[in-house]
Write a protein that holds these residues in place. Structure first.
Motif, mmCIF file in Angstrom:
data_model
loop_
_atom_site.group_PDB
_atom_site.id
_atom_site.type_symbol
_atom_site.label_atom_id
_atom_site.label_comp_id
_atom_site.label_asym_id
_atom_site.label_seq_id
_atom_site.Cartn_x
_atom_site.Cartn_y
_atom_site.Cartn_z
ATOM 1 N N GLY A 124 0.786 -1.095 -0.069
ATOM 2 C CA GLY A 124 0.030 0.066 0.096
ATOM 3 C C GLY A 124 0.733 1.114 -0.022
ATOM 4 N N GLY A 125 2.184 1.129 0.155
ATOM 5 C CA GLY A 125 3.083 2.298 0.303
ATOM 6 C C GLY A 125 3.442 2.869 -0.918
ATOM 7 N N TYR A 126 3.054 2.065 -2.144
ATOM 8 C CA TYR A 126 3.440 2.345 -3.560
ATOM 9 C C TYR A 126 2.334 3.091 -4.198
ATOM 10 C CZ TYR A 126 7.836 -0.546 -3.157
ATOM 11 O OH TYR A 126 8.921 -0.821 -3.035
ATOM 12 N N PRO A 127 2.219 4.347 -4.667
ATOM 13 C CA PRO A 127 1.107 4.817 -5.242
ATOM 14 C C PRO A 127 0.667 4.017 -6.585
ATOM 15 C CG PRO A 127 2.977 6.508 -4.984
ATOM 16 C CD PRO A 127 3.513 5.121 -4.579
ATOM 17 N N ALA A 128 1.701 3.422 -6.969
ATOM 18 C CA ALA A 128 1.132 2.644 -8.261
ATOM 19 C C ALA A 128 0.373 1.531 -8.053
ATOM 20 C CB ALA A 128 2.521 2.168 -9.164
ATOM 21 N N GLY A 129 0.273 0.869 -6.547
ATOM 22 C CA GLY A 129 -0.558 -0.086 -6.428
ATOM 23 C C GLY A 129 -1.708 0.311 -5.599
ATOM 24 N N ARG A 130 -2.775 0.269 -6.235
ATOM 25 C CA ARG A 130 -4.087 0.558 -5.337
ATOM 26 C C ARG A 130 -4.432 -0.801 -4.760
ATOM 27 N NH1 ARG A 130 -7.775 3.313 -9.667
ATOM 28 N NH2 ARG A 130 -6.642 2.225 -11.182
ATOM 29 N N LEU A 131 -4.915 -0.633 -3.524
ATOM 30 C CA LEU A 131 -5.543 -1.790 -2.825
ATOM 31 C C LEU A 131 -6.955 -1.524 -2.498
ATOM 32 C CD1 LEU A 131 -2.679 -2.584 -0.178
ATOM 33 C CD2 LEU A 131 -2.967 -3.359 -2.732
ATOM 34 N N ARG A 132 -7.904 -2.219 -3.027
ATOM 35 C CA ARG A 132 -9.158 -1.989 -2.488
ATOM 36 C C ARG A 132 -9.877 -3.096 -1.679
ATOM 37 N NH1 ARG A 132 -12.251 0.785 -7.642
ATOM 38 N NH2 ARG A 132 -14.041 -0.034 -6.661
ATOM 39 N N ARG A 133 -10.194 -2.949 -0.482
ATOM 40 C CA ARG A 133 -10.662 -3.931 0.297
ATOM 41 C C ARG A 133 -12.435 -3.879 0.265
ATOM 42 N NH1 ARG A 133 -7.153 -3.868 5.730
ATOM 43 N NH2 ARG A 133 -7.381 -5.831 5.815
ATOM 44 N N GLY A 134 -13.048 -5.006 0.592
ATOM 45 C CA GLY A 134 -14.383 -5.167 0.366
ATOM 46 C C GLY A 134 -14.883 -4.969 -0.843
ATOM 47 N N ALA A 135 -13.982 -5.391 -1.697
ATOM 48 C CA ALA A 135 -14.535 -5.366 -3.104
ATOM 49 C C ALA A 135 -14.607 -6.734 -3.996
ATOM 50 C CB ALA A 135 -13.753 -4.266 -3.962
ATOM 51 N N LEU A 136 -15.623 -7.094 -4.284
ATOM 52 C CA LEU A 136 -15.812 -8.617 -4.736
ATOM 53 C C LEU A 136 -15.713 -8.573 -6.291
ATOM 54 C CD1 LEU A 136 -16.877 -11.514 -4.107
ATOM 55 C CD2 LEU A 136 -18.966 -10.511 -4.678
ATOM 56 N N LEU A 137 -14.863 -9.479 -6.923
ATOM 57 C CA LEU A 137 -15.200 -9.729 -8.406
ATOM 58 C C LEU A 137 -16.294 -10.353 -8.529
ATOM 59 C CD1 LEU A 137 -13.783 -9.556 -11.138
ATOM 60 C CD2 LEU A 137 -13.232 -12.118 -10.806
ATOM 61 N N GLU A 138 -17.344 -9.874 -9.154
ATOM 62 C CA GLU A 138 -18.653 -10.321 -9.693
ATOM 63 C C GLU A 138 -18.637 -11.349 -10.880
ATOM 64 O OE1 GLU A 138 -21.571 -10.734 -7.683
ATOM 65 O OE2 GLU A 138 -21.347 -8.654 -7.172
ATOM 66 N N SER A 139 -18.056 -10.690 -11.773
ATOM 67 C CA SER A 139 -17.884 -11.464 -13.039
ATOM 68 C C SER A 139 -17.011 -10.817 -14.056
ATOM 69 C CB SER A 139 -19.151 -11.438 -13.844
ATOM 70 O OG SER A 139 -19.674 -10.185 -14.180
ATOM 71 N N PHE A 140 -16.510 -11.612 -14.876
ATOM 72 C CA PHE A 140 -15.593 -10.871 -16.005
ATOM 73 C C PHE A 140 -15.989 -11.752 -17.432
ATOM 74 C CE2 PHE A 140 -12.487 -14.312 -16.937
ATOM 75 C CZ PHE A 140 -12.637 -15.333 -15.972
ATOM 76 N N ARG A 141 -15.372 -11.031 -18.313
ATOM 77 C CA ARG A 141 -15.251 -11.494 -19.878
ATOM 78 C C ARG A 141 -13.931 -10.924 -20.385
ATOM 79 N NH1 ARG A 141 -18.321 -7.678 -23.196
ATOM 80 N NH2 ARG A 141 -19.199 -6.455 -21.834
ATOM 81 N N THR A 142 -13.237 -11.718 -21.215
ATOM 82 C CA THR A 142 -12.374 -11.260 -22.077
ATOM 83 C C THR A 142 -12.830 -10.271 -23.373
ATOM 84 O OG1 THR A 142 -12.165 -13.063 -23.268
ATOM 85 C CG2 THR A 142 -10.804 -13.107 -21.507
ATOM 86 N N VAL A 143 -12.362 -9.064 -23.426
ATOM 87 C CA VAL A 143 -12.727 -8.100 -24.309
ATOM 88 C C VAL A 143 -11.434 -7.610 -24.976
ATOM 89 C CG1 VAL A 143 -13.826 -5.827 -24.772
ATOM 90 C CG2 VAL A 143 -14.678 -7.485 -23.066
ATOM 91 N N ASP A 144 -11.361 -7.539 -26.400
ATOM 92 C CA ASP A 144 -10.274 -7.103 -27.085
ATOM 93 C C ASP A 144 -8.826 -7.582 -26.294
ATOM 94 O OD1 ASP A 144 -12.116 -5.473 -28.493
ATOM 95 O OD2 ASP A 144 -12.003 -3.940 -27.188
ATOM 96 N N GLY A 145 -8.888 -8.918 -26.076
ATOM 97 C CA GLY A 145 -7.533 -9.349 -25.741
ATOM 98 C C GLY A 145 -7.260 -8.931 -24.120
ATOM 99 N N GLY A 146 -8.090 -8.141 -23.637
ATOM 100 C CA GLY A 146 -7.992 -7.816 -22.238
ATOM 101 C C GLY A 146 -9.221 -8.578 -21.293
ATOM 102 N N VAL A 147 -9.484 -7.871 -20.079
ATOM 103 C CA VAL A 147 -10.585 -8.191 -19.259
ATOM 104 C C VAL A 147 -11.379 -7.068 -18.737
ATOM 105 C CG1 VAL A 147 -11.002 -9.018 -17.107
ATOM 106 C CG2 VAL A 147 -9.083 -10.348 -18.258
#
Ligand SMILES: Cc1cc2nc3c(=O)[nH]c(=O)nc-3n(C[C@H](O)[C@H](O)[C@H](O)COP(=O)(O)OP(=O)(O)OC[C@H]3O[C@@H](n4cnc5c(N)ncnc54)[C@H](O)[C@@H]3O)c2cc1C
Length: 504
Positions: A124-147
């Motif tokens: 958490g001490g690095y600005p480049a790495g955002r940490l979000r707690r209490g955040a659930l991955l609900e679903s995902f799909r691949t789009v344009d080679g990404g997610v």
């Protein structure tokens, strides 16, 4: 209501050891990431109580080690077998004293919840790495080679869409990402059920102020582990507890202390498994940690291996982001880590079964040090040579600079280790006579390479080269290529080695 759209190069799902280490390493490589975890607090059970030397080397290089040592439990290393806690030792397994000759780092004894909180503070001490707690991955799909992922903020129910170029599934043994991708787990999923009970009690009268690393209590087949300095312990005993049996009664029975005063903190049934995912990557999604493999705690390798996975992956993602790595480099994550996952699952599965078949010996295959540090990568981005297999089963760990192996540790004159050199860039190691290689490195196009002259006389032998040979080490500390002897065209050789090892 329109949902927010967040863009990030890397979405990390899961804030356990794998996810937090991924965040930390990506940040150090200058790559932005977003880590989400459905939990708000740390892991509720102590779970792991051990991190081995190789993972500590990674954390040493990242500057995390001192904060972990400050919270380390002062255990007496080794294992003790007793009938119950009242008996005298039947047998002891005591590691050899003194500093390890193969690593600058000893293993660490700290509970996973404490370990994760230190890791989270650093990540958490690095600005480049955002940490979000209490955040659930609900679903995902691949789009344009990404997610494209849908993430729900658990407290508010608010949905966010996250578009990422890559996703690291560090979402644990029950990985929803792995299930959605339909990736099978290979290997036994039930090597026996156990019940873990966490409790608080003063056991110093039986263990002293510096308890052993682990006690095996033979009357019940249970293991007893000290987890926190404030008198917190866990037992793990085979099978479920009898219906309606009070966990405090179970603890007293297992320890042989019927009058013990204790507070039960948590109970958790769990099942030992020795499995590895059939695929560690699918398109832009990488599985890491328990999402990719589940090991029984024989040797306690789960947390360490989770960290090794992302250590292999982070620099490769960074190389692609920064433009010196080709996509083939990312393919090598699965090529390199899948065999390690299978090997560790097989070996720890056998070791676990043997613990319960009576001889109590944890490892009869590869030694723990070999499991931890001995794996040798073979992939299109490793320039192999004709050296024999450096990781044969049944051997102890011998340091080797055969391409694909972890580059050996050697203390340097300034008190640092060779391990400290391997961080964000490739490193070309040479001895004093290897100036032609150093000239080549200084003018070599492509990935950034640091040159380091090793003045210690043991270096050529330890690294298996002549004094005018050279060894190219990747940012993850594994040997990419070596030239045992000098070359007539060092620049061309080094350029070819670098191109290959960056997937060009
Ligand atoms: C009882 C027990 C004892 C153990 N003992 C040891 C031991 O002695 N030594 C050892 O090395 N290992 C041990 N382990 C294993 C060790 O705990 C794991 O190997 C380690 O936690 C793996 O780390 P990870 O980051 O891959 O997964 P985890 O630590 O499981 O982290 C996964 C994270 O993903 C999050 N998550 C899951 N799904 C989602 C989602 N959809 N959205 C957002 N977040 C999500 C979870 O909240 C969790 O924080 C033990 C495990 C258990 C259960």
């Amino acid at each position: 209501m329109t949902s927010e759209l967040v863009e990030t190069p890397v979405l990390i799902v899961g804030g356990g050891p794998a996810g937090l280490t991924a965040s930390l390493l990506l940040s150090r490589h200058g790559v932005e990431s977003l880590l989400i975890d459905k939990r708000v607090t740390g892991s509720p059970l102590p779970r792991a109580r051990g991190v081995h030397s190789r993972a500590m080397e990674i954390l040493r290089v990242c500057g995390v080690e001192p904060d972990l040592r400050a919270v380390e439990l002062p255990i007496t290393p080794g294992a003790e077998w007793r009938v119950d806690l009242t008996g005298s030792p039947l047998r002891e397994d005591v590691p050899s004293a003194g500093r390890s000759p193969v690593s600058p780092c000893e293993g660490l004894s700290v509970s996973q919840d404490v370990f994760e909180s230190v890791l989270r503070d650093h990540a958490g001490g690095y600005p480049a790495g955002r940490l979000r707690r209490g955040a659930l991955l609900e679903s995902f799909r691949t789009v344009d080679g990404g997610v494209l992922a849908t993430v729900t903020e658990q407290a508010s129910g608010r949905a966010t869409h996250v578009r990422a170029r890559w996703m690291i599934a560090a979402d644990g043994a029950r990985s929803g990402v792995r299930r959605q991708l339909g990736i099978a787990m290979n290997g036994p999923d039930d090597l026996g059920r156990q019940t873990m009970i966490a409790f608080r009690a003063d056991l110093t009268g039986r263990t002293g102020a510096r308890p052993r690393g682990i006690y095996f209590l033979t009357a019940t087949g249970a293991a007893l582990i000290w987890t926190h300095a404030d008198d917190r312990w866990v037992i793990s005993q085979p099978g479920p507890t009898a219906a309606g049996e009070d966990p405090a009664t179970v603890v007293r029975r297992v320890l042989g202390l019927p009058d013990l005063t204790l507070d039960v903190l948590a109970t958790n049934p769990w099942t030992a498994a020795a499995q590895s995912a059939a695929q560690f990557a699918r398109g832009p999604v990488f599985l890491a940690g328990d999402a990719a493999h589940r090991f029984p705690p024989a040797g306690a390798t789960g947390v360490s291996a989770a960290m090794h996975d992302v250590h292999n992956l982070a620099w490769k993602i960074a190389a692609v982001v920064h433009g010196h790595g080709g996509e083939k480099l990312l393919d090598s994550y699965a090529t390199e880590r899948e065999p390690v996952g299978r090997r560790n699952a097989d070996e720890t599965g056998i070791a676990w079964t043997r613990i319960f078949s009576g001889d109590g010996a944890p490892f009869r295959g590869r030694s723990l040090a070999q499991l931890d540090m001995g794996y040798q990568y073979t992939s299109p981005v490793i320039v192999g040579d004709a050296s024999p297999d450096a990781d044969p089963p049944g051997a102890d760990y011998h340091q080797s600079a055969t391409p694909g192996c972890r580059a050996p540790h050697l203390w340097l004159a300034d008190g640092s280790s060779t391990i400290d050199l391997f961080d964000r860039r490739f490193v070309l190691l040479t001895a004093e006579p290897g100036h032609a290689w150093r000239d080549a490195a200084a003018s070599c196009p492509g990935a950034p390479v640091d040159s380091h002259v090793v003045t210690e006389a043991q270096w050529p032998d330890l690294y298996g080269v002549a004094p005018d040979g050279a060894v190219l080490v990747r940012p993850d500390g594994h040997v990419a290529w070596r030239s045992v002897t000098p070359s007539t065209d060092p620049k061309a050789d080094l350029k070819t080695a670098l191109t290959t090892s960056t997937g060009g």
